[in-house]
Motif scaffolding. Structure first.
Motif, PDB file in Angstrom:
ATOM      1  N   LYS A 351       9.680  -3.073 -11.173  1.00  0.00           N
ATOM      2  CA  LYS A 351      10.695  -2.284 -11.403  1.00  0.00           C
ATOM      3  C   LYS A 351      11.577  -1.979 -10.044  1.00  0.00           C
ATOM      4  O   LYS A 351      12.868  -1.868 -10.080  1.00  0.00           O
ATOM      5  CB  LYS A 351      10.111  -0.954 -12.157  1.00  0.00           C
ATOM      6  CG  LYS A 351      11.148   0.272 -12.306  1.00  0.00           C
ATOM      7  CD  LYS A 351      10.772   1.534 -12.925  1.00  0.00           C
ATOM      8  CE  LYS A 351      11.604   2.421 -12.875  1.00  0.00           C
ATOM      9  NZ  LYS A 351      11.161   3.634 -11.892  1.00  0.00           N
ATOM     10  N   ASN A 352      10.686  -1.866  -9.143  1.00  0.00           N
ATOM     11  CA  ASN A 352      11.232  -1.361  -7.709  1.00  0.00           C
ATOM     12  C   ASN A 352      12.441  -2.618  -7.406  1.00  0.00           C
ATOM     13  O   ASN A 352      13.506  -2.283  -6.964  1.00  0.00           O
ATOM     14  CB  ASN A 352      10.148  -1.176  -6.917  1.00  0.00           C
ATOM     15  CG  ASN A 352      10.479  -1.168  -5.521  1.00  0.00           C
ATOM     16  OD1 ASN A 352       9.651  -1.416  -4.592  1.00  0.00           O
ATOM     17  ND2 ASN A 352      11.681  -0.482  -5.156  1.00  0.00           N
ATOM     18  N   GLU A 355      15.546  -2.657  -9.680  1.00  0.00           N
ATOM     19  CA  GLU A 355      16.537  -1.528  -9.060  1.00  0.00           C
ATOM     20  C   GLU A 355      17.186  -2.211  -7.866  1.00  0.00           C
ATOM     21  O   GLU A 355      18.655  -2.131  -7.877  1.00  0.00           O
ATOM     22  CB  GLU A 355      15.684  -0.378  -8.759  1.00  0.00           C
ATOM     23  CG  GLU A 355      14.861   0.323  -9.826  1.00  0.00           C
ATOM     24  CD  GLU A 355      14.181   1.508  -9.451  1.00  0.00           C
ATOM     25  OE1 GLU A 355      13.826   2.639 -10.217  1.00  0.00           O
ATOM     26  OE2 GLU A 355      13.590   1.584  -8.217  1.00  0.00           O
ATOM     27  N   THR A 360      20.406  -0.124  -7.978  1.00  0.00           N
ATOM     28  CA  THR A 360      20.021   1.369  -8.092  1.00  0.00           C
ATOM     29  C   THR A 360      18.958   1.857  -6.928  1.00  0.00           C
ATOM     30  O   THR A 360      18.327   1.015  -6.593  1.00  0.00           O
ATOM     31  CB  THR A 360      19.168   1.580  -9.292  1.00  0.00           C
ATOM     32  OG1 THR A 360      19.963   1.173 -10.425  1.00  0.00           O
ATOM     33  CG2 THR A 360      18.593   3.033  -9.702  1.00  0.00           C
ATOM     34  N   PRO A 362      15.979   2.700  -5.103  1.00  0.00           N
ATOM     35  CA  PRO A 362      14.600   2.967  -5.681  1.00  0.00           C
ATOM     36  C   PRO A 362      14.054   4.389  -5.205  1.00  0.00           C
ATOM     37  O   PRO A 362      14.199   4.519  -3.855  1.00  0.00           O
ATOM     38  CB  PRO A 362      13.764   1.919  -5.147  1.00  0.00           C
ATOM     39  CG  PRO A 362      14.650   0.920  -4.749  1.00  0.00           C
ATOM     40  CD  PRO A 362      15.929   1.454  -4.296  1.00  0.00           C
TER      41      PRO A 362
END
Ligand code: FAD
Length: 529
Positions: A351-352, A355, A360, A362
């Motif tokens: 996910k990190n 992102e 996005t 993190p």
């Protein structure tokens, strides 16, 4: 300088202007000077090294600005050798063991650690603590990648300035190992079931600013390179290597002009014929640009002279991530458990990474800490510590308001460092510097703050990357050209660019006579020092 009748005489009196004294520019300058060319380097900064510099901060703390992992020294050693010098007489390289400490964050604190080492038996034991079955496959992974590297090394050493080069014997031999549709992580699944173990062998794609879930599987060779050939610390910091290169270049007659900003490359018809630096014209037989490709080549070379890399294409190019940097001069020591290099791999690493790729910021980031004083007493005054913290973050295309986020993010990083046992930082800080993506762009001339250059996906590599020979009399060197970013490959790229340049000025025999053969044999680990 070489003196012989084997083609090099044609280089006598020739002049080459190099834009930038980063690792690529310095390495190329050494090779060109060695061939007898008059080389002048124009560097806008007061210090050499570009992103590879070590700075001394108030209080006597020393910090590497960018690179801290010095890998595969053999290529630079070869460049020094071709100049009649031994790298080890100029820089002391310490091989690190453990080479780094991996700390895996889980849902409830730390879920495991690996002290990575090139000693395979010890490494197997480290992996077995996390995943006994995976440990059995470490040797097979190494063996497969040894073969893969053997096939790809000649590819990384050849030039890709014609489409025909994509069908070179080296390329054809390497093709069965390319698996273009496979990512590094997917490739590793064939060997390792535990995601933490896969991370141990794939986080290195971050050196290219890429996600292991997207980066081409070719790059499993990165972790293999570390284990097989070592991770080194140059005493005094990685900048000591740049300084040593500049020192040798000076002794070889290279004219290094610091604080000299190049404003324009000059052309006569299609041919580059010189440049303008600080308002003064400098004529040259060829120009070699080392500054960040997307930023500096775009600024210095008019669009009509880069038909394959017009502004619109550069704008659309896929870029690496950026980094948020903290350089901390601290009173007191670090916990004994903190080694030279420590990588904290966040819970939800995938996910990190997603992102970062999607733009996005993190809020539970992975990060890397260098505590160089663990190995090198010269990096901080006695009783003090110089700590370097790198956090991969999206590049400026994400539109993050760094002026607003800077302090919040700093606080978040200090909080995350507690996971590594560093929990009393704030009161001990005696010096602090932050570099966020905005400074990478503004102070270091890095396009969109993408610290590791153009992304290394297959459609931006080899023939599809900006060519080392960019046009008549115009050459590129550094992370933006083939083979790519990272010091060993940048040095290799300098060999390619220097060879092509010498060939253009004096023919292929001259390049061979200048000690830059077409390909070099693969070094064994015992040769790397
Ligand atoms: C934070 C970070 C960590 C990294 N870690 C590693 C690592 O551990 N190991 C590794 O191998 N690699 C690492 N890298 C990647 C890479 O090796 C370095 O970025 C390397 O310095 C890139 O070298 P380069 O030759 O492309 O040029 P640069 O280092 O970008 O140097 C270019 C030079 O050109 C100069 N210049 C630009 N424009 C002009 C102009 N108009 N006139 C005159 N001069 C100009 C600049 O001032 C600069 O000195 C890291 C990079 C970063 C940013």
């Amino acid at each position: 300088m070489l003196q012989s009748g084997d083609g090099l005489r044609a280089l006598t009196g020739r002049r080459v202007a190099v834009v930038g004294a980063g690792p690529g520019g310095l390495a190329a300058a050494l090779l060109l000077a060695r061939a007898g060319i008059h080389v002048t380097i124009f560097e806008k900064d007061p210090q050499v090294g570009g992103r590879t510099k070590t700075v001394e901060a108030p209080g006597g703390y020393r910090f590497d600005i960018g690179p801290t992992f010095f890998l595969y020294p053999q290529i630079l050693a070869d460049i020094f050798a071709s100049c009649g010098e031994r790298l080890e007489d100029h820089v002391k390289l310490e091989r690190l063991d453990p080479q780094y400490h991996l700390v895996f964050e889980g849902a409830e604190g730390i879920s495991g650690t690996i002290r990575a080492t090139g000693d395979v038996e010890r490494l197997e034991r480290e992996v077995a603590r996390l995943a006994p079955d995976d440990a059995k496959n470490v040797k097979a992974f190494f063996s497969e990648n040894r073969t893969k590297l053997n096939y790809f090394k000649p590819v990384l050493e050849q030039a890709f300035h014609t489409l025909r080069s994509m069908a070179s014997p080296a390329m054809l031999a390497a093709l069965p190992y390319l698996h273009p549709g496979r990512s590094v992580d997917r490739d590793l699944k064939r060997h390792f079931a535990d995601p933490r173990v896969r991370l141990a062998f794939s986080f290195q794609t971050k050196y290219l600013g890429m996600s292991p879930f997207r980066c081409p599987s070719l790059f499993t060779i990165l972790s293999f390179l570390e284990y097989e050939h070592g991770v080194y610390h140059p005493v005094g910091g990685c900048g000591a290597v740049s300084e040593a290169m500049a020192g040798l270049a000076g002794r070889m007659g290279v004219d290094l002009r610091l604080n000299s900003n190049v404003e324009e490359v000059l052309f006569d018809g299609k041919r580059a014929t010189g440049l303008v630096a600080d308002g003064e014209t400098f004529n040259a037989d060829a120009v070699l640009i080392n500054g960040d490709f997307a930023k500096v080549v775009r600024a210095l070379v008019p669009e009509r002279h880069r038909p394959r890399w017009r502004d619109a294409k550069i704008r659309k190019a896929r870029l690496s991530c950026s980094t948020f940097m903290l350089y901390l001069g601290l009173e007191g020591k670090m916990p004994d458990s903190l080694g030279h290099h420590t990588i904290l791999l966040a819970d939800g690493y995938e996910k990190n990474i997603r992102e970062i790729t999607e733009g996005t910021l993190p809020m539970q980031p992975s990060l890397y800490v260098q505590h160089a004083g663990y190995t090198d007493g010269g990096m901080a005054p006695p009783g003090h510590t110089a700590l370097y913290v790198l956090v991969p973050v999206p590049n400026l295309k994400a539109g993050i308001d760094w002026a607003a986020m800077r302090e919040t993010y700093r606080a978040l990083i200090l909080e995350r460092l507690k996971l590594l046992g560093i929990d009393d930082l704030e009161s001990r800080i005696r010096y602090e510097r932050i570099i966020d993506p905005t400074q990478w762009e503004e102070d270091f001339a890095v396009h969109e703050g993408a610290t590791f250059n153009l992304a290394h996906d297959l459609m931006q590599m080899l023939y599809f990357r900006p060519h080392n020979r960019f046009g008549p009399g115009l050459y590129i060197v550094g992370g933006g050209t083939h083979p790519g970013s990272g010091l060993p490959v940048i040095y290799e790229g300098a060999r390619i660019s220097a060879r092509l340049l010498i060939e253009e000025l004096a023919g292929a025999r001259a390049a061979a006579a200048a000690g830059i053969p077409d390909t070099a044999p693969l070094a064994t680990s015992s040769e790397a020092s």
